[in-house]
Design a protein around this motif. Structure first.
Motif, PDB file in Angstrom:
ATOM      1  N   LEU A   5       0.742  -1.223  -0.044  1.00 40.14           N
ATOM      2  CA  LEU A   5      -0.014  -0.136   0.140  1.00 40.14           C
ATOM      3  C   LEU A   5       0.777   1.265   0.016  1.00 40.14           C
ATOM      4  O   LEU A   5       0.643   2.083  -0.889  1.00 40.14           O
ATOM      5  N   VAL A   6       1.732   1.345   0.748  1.00 32.45           N
ATOM      6  CA  VAL A   6       2.811   2.566   1.004  1.00 32.45           C
ATOM      7  C   VAL A   6       3.482   2.686  -0.551  1.00 32.45           C
ATOM      8  O   VAL A   6       3.462   3.782  -0.906  1.00 32.45           O
ATOM      9  N   ARG A   7       3.767   1.556  -0.911  1.00 28.32           N
ATOM     10  CA  ARG A   7       4.637   1.829  -2.439  1.00 28.32           C
ATOM     11  C   ARG A   7       3.470   2.324  -3.323  1.00 28.32           C
ATOM     12  O   ARG A   7       4.135   3.331  -4.026  1.00 28.32           O
ATOM     13  N   SER A  33       6.921   8.985  17.274  1.00 35.14           N
ATOM     14  CA  SER A  33       5.968   8.337  18.285  1.00 35.14           C
ATOM     15  C   SER A  33       5.380   9.152  19.156  1.00 35.14           C
ATOM     16  O   SER A  33       4.306   8.745  19.813  1.00 35.14           O
ATOM     17  N   ALA A  34       5.664  10.573  19.278  1.00 32.97           N
ATOM     18  CA  ALA A  34       4.784  11.642  19.752  1.00 32.97           C
ATOM     19  C   ALA A  34       3.488  11.763  19.068  1.00 32.97           C
ATOM     20  O   ALA A  34       2.906  12.753  19.510  1.00 32.97           O
ATOM     21  N   GLY A  35       3.354  11.482  18.051  1.00 29.24           N
ATOM     22  CA  GLY A  35       2.073  11.831  17.137  1.00 29.24           C
ATOM     23  C   GLY A  35       2.546  11.670  15.798  1.00 29.24           C
ATOM     24  O   GLY A  35       1.848  11.054  14.952  1.00 29.24           O
ATOM     25  N   GLY A  36       3.788  12.635  15.308  1.00 32.15           N
ATOM     26  CA  GLY A  36       4.320  12.811  14.173  1.00 32.15           C
ATOM     27  C   GLY A  36       3.180  13.191  13.056  1.00 32.15           C
ATOM     28  O   GLY A  36       2.400  14.201  13.707  1.00 32.15           O
ATOM     29  N   ASP A  37       3.759  13.263  12.008  1.00 36.03           N
ATOM     30  CA  ASP A  37       2.771  13.703  10.997  1.00 36.03           C
ATOM     31  C   ASP A  37       2.003  12.667  10.067  1.00 36.03           C
ATOM     32  O   ASP A  37       1.980  11.703   9.930  1.00 36.03           O
ATOM     33  N   PRO A  38       0.636  13.006  10.265  1.00 30.30           N
ATOM     34  CA  PRO A  38      -0.464  12.272   9.714  1.00 30.30           C
ATOM     35  C   PRO A  38      -0.165  11.746   8.445  1.00 30.30           C
ATOM     36  O   PRO A  38      -0.935  10.690   7.909  1.00 30.30           O
ATOM     37  N   ILE A  39       0.851  12.233   7.627  1.00 29.32           N
ATOM     38  CA  ILE A  39       0.793  11.658   6.159  1.00 29.32           C
ATOM     39  C   ILE A  39       1.675  10.445   6.243  1.00 29.32           C
ATOM     40  O   ILE A  39       1.855   9.682   5.441  1.00 29.32           O
ATOM     41  N   LEU A  40       2.395  10.187   7.424  1.00 27.73           N
ATOM     42  CA  LEU A  40       3.544   9.156   7.424  1.00 27.73           C
ATOM     43  C   LEU A  40       2.919   7.904   6.814  1.00 27.73           C
ATOM     44  O   LEU A  40       3.547   7.176   6.421  1.00 27.73           O
ATOM     45  N   PRO A  41       1.873   7.411   7.496  1.00 28.20           N
ATOM     46  CA  PRO A  41       1.176   6.162   7.317  1.00 28.20           C
ATOM     47  C   PRO A  41       1.189   5.912   5.815  1.00 28.20           C
ATOM     48  O   PRO A  41       1.413   4.604   5.165  1.00 28.20           O
ATOM     49  N   LEU A  42       0.781   6.784   5.090  1.00 26.93           N
ATOM     50  CA  LEU A  42       0.724   6.741   3.671  1.00 26.93           C
ATOM     51  C   LEU A  42       2.252   6.577   2.779  1.00 26.93           C
ATOM     52  O   LEU A  42       2.098   6.268   1.729  1.00 26.93           O
ATOM     53  N   ILE A  43       3.062   7.374   3.372  1.00 25.32           N
ATOM     54  CA  ILE A  43       4.321   7.191   2.599  1.00 25.32           C
ATOM     55  C   ILE A  43       5.681   6.745   3.192  1.00 25.32           C
ATOM     56  O   ILE A  43       6.489   6.810   2.446  1.00 25.32           O
ATOM     57  N   TYR A  44       5.362   6.351   4.558  1.00 20.45           N
ATOM     58  CA  TYR A  44       6.361   5.958   5.174  1.00 20.45           C
ATOM     59  C   TYR A  44       5.992   4.495   5.838  1.00 20.45           C
ATOM     60  O   TYR A  44       6.945   3.546   6.255  1.00 20.45           O
TER      61      TYR A  44
END
Lengths: 396, 396
Positions: A5-7, A33-44
């Protein structure tokens, strides 16, 4: 790890950079781990980034990750980034070096006044970025990535739609079981416990915070809004309204269903209740008929809102619908009124592949909340309901 | 809901405002299901805030929440805020009205260059705030809340220490079972699966992302750092190093333990391994002896680092230790070197009630990673280990 999915989403991001003619997109984070950027699950993906880290995708297909040395291997495992740079002391020279090499005309960063999902860059990190780019031509090239991110989150790929559909269908099943089981005397809290148990047994996570997933409103005395269920019990002659969703492989449903509990001797719901329920259904149908690629969110909202107010009810104090995806409220364009709190999100054109909720509401002071919420996918031709819509008031 | 803890932490926040002589502290958020501000669990609990919301705590004991109308009741249920204002269209007039009434000389906001946990305000929200305060005297009164937040997160109250202690003890038990079970031929991934199963069975969540909780390093070929366990198997004549933590009622442990696997006929670990292990223990003891209220984090780091380099090993490429709390990496002051990536966090004085990890490391090219990580509480007199430290190299 959700590597495939990320790819696919990273590839889609590069296509969107081409379409929007943006040279480079920078996601700058630290200690996610503090929350991060909500885009991360899609590109990382789901792995944490501990030190200051930069993910750069470019219009020319570049996929670059600059991460703390100890996370170099983890960054490679993501399967997206073909250039992975590990650093020890400071990200600055690497970041500058990459931009020197790329010479981007514009660098999109994750900041937005109106879209929380495109606003993952903290103010502190923004200031650090300016400091890192001081004295270079790149500080003057920063633009908002909000359009890129809205497109990337909004335009669901097949895998994403399939996961939402699974979540919608699981929610539908749980609703059916719940309304079959519910009876007068059962409290809001007991309804919540029952539904959470059903979700757990079917192996689904809740779509939002357990305190108010589901939201349960038994009758007119129940406080309206995002509150935790209380000790009020279902009573004959009143409505039971439930707002619930589950998460399937990271993707959410968000639905509302409702029932009327007959008084002894009653064969159908009172006319006032039926009229309210039918008004809500008509508002949804009106919205669904208008919801097509290119229409503005505010116009879909206005049409549904008008059905409710034309029928003599006060207008609902919230948007008609929001996008659905990794979160129950997934950001980007909104089917909402142009109120200040919604920023410019109701002014964005609807696109193919977006998934929206449709959720008008009204309150009958003697009976309770009347609201139904459907989840729909925008296709080339209009909308597709992701599950069977509620077309009849459930009677118990 | 964690009402009692949130109430105690909100009281503590007001005491800290008095101590630091700051009139008002503003936490401004929106749609916190997107990640939100990492301070929220301490001053609001786990409920989501959907619309732009402001939580204001004041030196005079004021506890004010401005939230979307539909979340008024939920905000009251938190049990902290005695003034709850629900709004429909815009937060702006309410925010301005509150500041008009309070007339704060300084307003602390959640922005920080170096502490991710004090940097919950996004750049977009910061710009909105400036817009809301435009033309008022308050825009000029914004300061960073980083000192307040570092004190509030860092100074653990009794309940918080008890929860970390429970997590440490559970981790210790899981480590014992794991090392008793592990044997040559077992892969890193199998060790991970075993430990995650143990955590699940004992009813604990993992302290960080499952992909690398635990991190498992079997021998010298295993990549160092925050990577997922692989297919490498434990071999005689090599080290097994594990970094693991669990979460108990929202609070984490973070520990490292290690074992040496004897070759056939070997009765003890090779001298080189023992010397490395003893160096790491001495570095931890040296740090623990120095770790007292008032000392700077960089000095504790330097002392432990010197033990390792004096023994002839390269210095470890990370900080000696970090704070522990709701997150395994909990922000605030760091026991670390003054490298750019750590900002000013190594320059902060250590305070009573803080919980730190102590985790020096070194690598033996023939055997693998040597690292032990202990979790310690800072008291008036020095440190208290929250669990039994590793004092012997485990032999298998």
């Amino acid at each position: 790890m959700d590597t495939l999915l990320v790819r696919e989403k990273a590839n889609q991001a590069i296509e969107i950079l081409r379409e929007k003619e943006v040279d480079a997109w920078l996601t700058l984070v630290r200690e996610t781990s503090a929350g991060g950027d909500p885009i991360l699950p899609l590109i990382y993906g789901e792995a944490f980034l501990t030190w200051e880290s930069a993910l750069i995708l470019t219009r020319n297909g570049g996929r670059i990750a600059i991460v703390g040395r100890l996370e170099e291997e983890a960054a490679r495992q993501v399967g997206v980034y073909d250039t992975v740079i590990g650093y020890d002391e400071s990200i600055r020279p690497h970041l500058e070096g990459i931009f020197e090499r790329l010479q981007p005309k514009e660098i999109a960063i994750n900041t937005s006044l109106s879209d929380v999902y495109a606003d993952g860059l903290t103010h502190g990190m923004y200031q650090l970025l300016l400091r890192y780019l001081e004295g270079t031509p790149f500080a003057g090239k920063l633009i908002s990535a909000e359009e890129l991110i809205a497109a990337l989150r909004g335009r669901k790929i097949r895998t994403e739609v399939a996961r939402i559909r699974t979540a919608v269908q699981a929610t539908d099943t749980i609703f059916r079981r719940t309304f079959a089981w519910a009876r007068p005397g059962v409290s809001e809290k007991e309804v919540q416990r029952f539904m959470q148990g059903q979700a757990r047994e079917s192996g689904f996570e809740l779509a939002w915070t357990p305190e108010n997933c589901p939201i349960v409103n038994a009758g007119p005395a129940s406080p309206i809004g995002h509150t935790a269920p209380g000790d009020l019990a279902i009573e004959p002659g009143q409505l039971l309204h439930i707002d619930f969703g589950v998460r399937s492989d990271g993707y959410c449903s968000d639905m509302q269903r409702m029932a009327y509990f007959l008084r002894p001797g009653e064969k159908k719901a009172p006319d006032e209740v039926l009229r309210g329920f039918e008004t809500i259904l008509r508002a949804i149908q009106q919205a669904a008929a208008l919801l097509k690629p290119g229409v503005l969110g505010k116009d879909v909202d206005a049409a549904a809102r008008k059905v409710v107010t034309d029928a003599g009810y006060p207008e609902f104090p919230h948007a008609l619908g929001h996008q659905l995806g990794r979160q129950a409220h997934d950001g980007g364009g909104l089917l909402g009124p142009t109120w200040e709190r919604y920023g410019d999100t109701p002014l964005r054109p609807v696109e193919v592949g977006q998934v929206y909720t449709l959720e008008p509401s009204l309150v009958l002071p003697e009976y309770g909340t009347i609201a139904v919420e459907e989840d729909v996918l925008v296709t080339e031709r209009g909308v597709e309901y992701l599950g069977a819509p509620q077309t009849e008031l459930i009677l118990r």
